[in-house]
Design an enzyme around this catalytic site. Structure first.
Site, PDB file in Angstrom:
ATOM      1  N   ASP A 281     -12.571 -57.154 -31.775  1.00  0.00           N
ATOM      2  CA  ASP A 281     -12.715 -55.801 -32.287  1.00  0.00           C
ATOM      3  C   ASP A 281     -11.365 -55.164 -32.611  1.00  0.00           C
ATOM      4  OD1 ASP A 281     -12.012 -55.718 -29.573  1.00  0.00           O
ATOM      5  OD2 ASP A 281     -13.629 -54.360 -28.967  1.00  0.00           O
TER       6      ASP A 281
ATOM      7  N   ASP B 185      -4.622 -54.121 -29.397  1.00  0.00           N
ATOM      8  CA  ASP B 185      -3.929 -52.919 -28.907  1.00  0.00           C
ATOM      9  C   ASP B 185      -2.543 -53.352 -28.422  1.00  0.00           C
ATOM     10  OD1 ASP B 185      -3.331 -50.409 -27.844  1.00  0.00           O
ATOM     11  OD2 ASP B 185      -4.710 -50.565 -26.167  1.00  0.00           O
ATOM     12  N   THR B 186      -2.351 -53.583 -27.124  1.00  0.00           N
ATOM     13  CA  THR B 186      -1.046 -54.069 -26.650  1.00  0.00           C
ATOM     14  C   THR B 186      -0.752 -55.478 -27.176  1.00  0.00           C
ATOM     15  OG1 THR B 186      -1.960 -55.092 -24.653  1.00  0.00           O
ATOM     16  CG2 THR B 186      -1.270 -52.777 -24.484  1.00  0.00           C
ATOM     17  N   GLY B 187      -1.802 -56.244 -27.417  1.00  0.00           N
ATOM     18  CA  GLY B 187      -1.648 -57.640 -27.845  1.00  0.00           C
ATOM     19  C   GLY B 187      -1.706 -58.625 -26.688  1.00  0.00           C
TER      20      GLY B 187
ATOM     21  N   GLY C 107     -16.762 -56.878 -27.237  1.00  0.00           N
ATOM     22  CA  GLY C 107     -16.342 -55.979 -28.324  1.00  0.00           C
ATOM     23  C   GLY C 107     -16.434 -56.564 -29.718  1.00  0.00           C
TER      24      GLY C 107
ATOM     25  N   ARG D 151     -21.281 -48.986 -27.957  1.00  0.00           N
ATOM     26  CA  ARG D 151     -21.025 -50.233 -28.701  1.00  0.00           C
ATOM     27  C   ARG D 151     -21.930 -50.405 -29.914  1.00  0.00           C
ATOM     28  NH1 ARG D 151     -17.640 -53.676 -25.815  1.00  0.00           N
ATOM     29  NH2 ARG D 151     -17.876 -53.714 -23.549  1.00  0.00           N
TER      30      ARG D 151
ATOM     31  N   LYS E   8      -4.242 -51.662 -33.838  1.00  0.00           N
ATOM     32  CA  LYS E   8      -3.720 -50.394 -33.283  1.00  0.00           C
ATOM     33  C   LYS E   8      -2.310 -50.647 -32.760  1.00  0.00           C
ATOM     34  CE  LYS E   8      -5.473 -48.348 -29.406  1.00  0.00           C
ATOM     35  NZ  LYS E   8      -6.506 -47.601 -28.646  1.00  0.00           N
TER      36      LYS E   8
HETATM   37  P1  IMP Z   1      -5.048 -55.486 -25.731  1.00  0.00           P
HETATM   38  O1  IMP Z   1      -4.312 -54.329 -25.137  1.00  0.00           O
HETATM   39  O2  IMP Z   1      -4.581 -55.796 -27.150  1.00  0.00           O
HETATM   40  O3  IMP Z   1      -4.998 -56.694 -24.842  1.00  0.00           O
HETATM   41  O4  IMP Z   1      -6.562 -55.034 -25.894  1.00  0.00           O
HETATM   42  C1  IMP Z   1      -7.485 -55.325 -24.928  1.00  0.00           C
HETATM   43  C2  IMP Z   1      -8.810 -54.652 -25.107  1.00  0.00           C
HETATM   44  O5  IMP Z   1      -8.673 -53.254 -24.880  1.00  0.00           O
HETATM   45  C3  IMP Z   1      -9.498 -54.713 -26.462  1.00  0.00           C
HETATM   46  O6  IMP Z   1     -10.161 -55.948 -26.725  1.00  0.00           O
HETATM   47  C4  IMP Z   1     -10.535 -53.614 -26.254  1.00  0.00           C
HETATM   48  O7  IMP Z   1     -11.619 -54.097 -25.482  1.00  0.00           O
HETATM   49  C5  IMP Z   1      -9.772 -52.600 -25.429  1.00  0.00           C
HETATM   50  N1  IMP Z   1      -9.323 -51.473 -26.271  1.00  0.00           N
HETATM   51  C6  IMP Z   1      -8.088 -51.192 -26.688  1.00  0.00           C
HETATM   52  N2  IMP Z   1      -8.069 -50.062 -27.431  1.00  0.00           N
HETATM   53  C7  IMP Z   1      -9.357 -49.643 -27.488  1.00  0.00           C
HETATM   54  C8  IMP Z   1     -10.007 -48.520 -28.125  1.00  0.00           C
HETATM   55  O8  IMP Z   1      -9.406 -47.672 -28.811  1.00  0.00           O
HETATM   56  N3  IMP Z   1     -11.353 -48.420 -27.916  1.00  0.00           N
HETATM   57  C9  IMP Z   1     -12.080 -49.317 -27.185  1.00  0.00           C
HETATM   58  N4  IMP Z   1     -11.508 -50.375 -26.599  1.00  0.00           N
HETATM   59  C10 IMP Z   1     -10.160 -50.534 -26.734  1.00  0.00           C
HETATM   60 MG    MG Z   2     -12.555 -56.040 -26.121  1.00  0.00          MG
END
Ligand code: IMP
Ligand code: MG
Length: 177
Positions: free
Chosen positions: A95, A98-100, A38, A160, A126
């Site tokens: 990129d 999201d949850t972190g 990403g 992408r 986000k």
């Molecule tokens: P996390 O939840 O912060 O660990 O995010 C993990 C991964 O979820 C990110 O690196 C993205 O690959 C994917 N992701 C989260 N939100 C989105 C979105 O809105 N579009 C595309 N990928 C997402």
């Molecule tokens: Mg990703």
């Protein structure tokens, strides 16, 4: 799909981020680590907007099998050697946060290798689903919720390569498959 951030706005943000990061790391040895897949497009734009000598590495994070954080299970594929990290100022580029969970885990993983510092830069911050106490140190755009694609971000490996960032509705997501 609807354009949320057009390429022109993204380019402006990348330029601003480049200036801030250049100021922050003046006179320091900077190692940027991009998260595949990403982060690839943001990474390639961002490093060209830095007015600093940088070294570049990439890793992939897969969402299972993390030894130091079994509850989230993020595994580092093609990891960077300890010798490359030790004593360096490391900036992780991805990129989106999201949850972190994936970046909390990867940051902790790098910190165990003795860097001078570890910070995080994501194109998108986000916030609605964040469940870790972590924030990107630098980010381009903050959004609350919604699923976005383009500029490196995928839905089931599609989209992408698009130069703009789009919001994809849940009805579109169902129709795609
Ligand atoms: P996390 O939840 O912060 O660990 O995010 C993990 C991964 O979820 C990110 O690196 C993205 O690959 C994917 N992701 C989260 N939100 C989105 C979105 O809105 N579009 C595309 N990928 C997402
Ligand atoms: Mg990703």
């Amino acid at each position: 799909m609807k354009v949320l951030y057009p390429a022109s706005k993204i380019a402006q943000k990348v330029k601003e981020l480049g200036e801030r990061i250049t100021a922050e790391y003046q006179g320091k040895d900077l190692l940027v680590i991009g998260i595949l897949k990403g982060g690839f497009m943001f990474m390639s734009d961002l490093v060209r907007s830095l007015n600093l000598p940088v070294k570049i590495e990439f890793v992939r994070l897969s969402s299972y099998g993390c030894s130091d954080s079994p509850q989230w299970d993020v595994k580092v594929v093609n990891d960077v050697d300890q010798d490359t990290i030790k004593g360096k100022h490391v900036l992780i580029i991805d990129d989106i946060m999201d949850t972190g969970q994936s970046l909390v885990c990867f940051k902790r993983h790098l910190e165990a290798k003795g860097p001078a510092s570890v910070k995080i830069c994501t194109m998108i911050n986000k916030t609605a689903r964040r469940d870790q106490s972590i924030e990107p140190d630098f980010y381009g755009f903050k959004m609350e919720d919604g699923f976005i694609v383009g500029y490196g971000l995928d839905y089931a490996e599609d989209y992408r390569a698009l130069p703009d960032i789009y919001v994809i509705e849940s009805s579109d997501r169902r129709n795609a498959h």
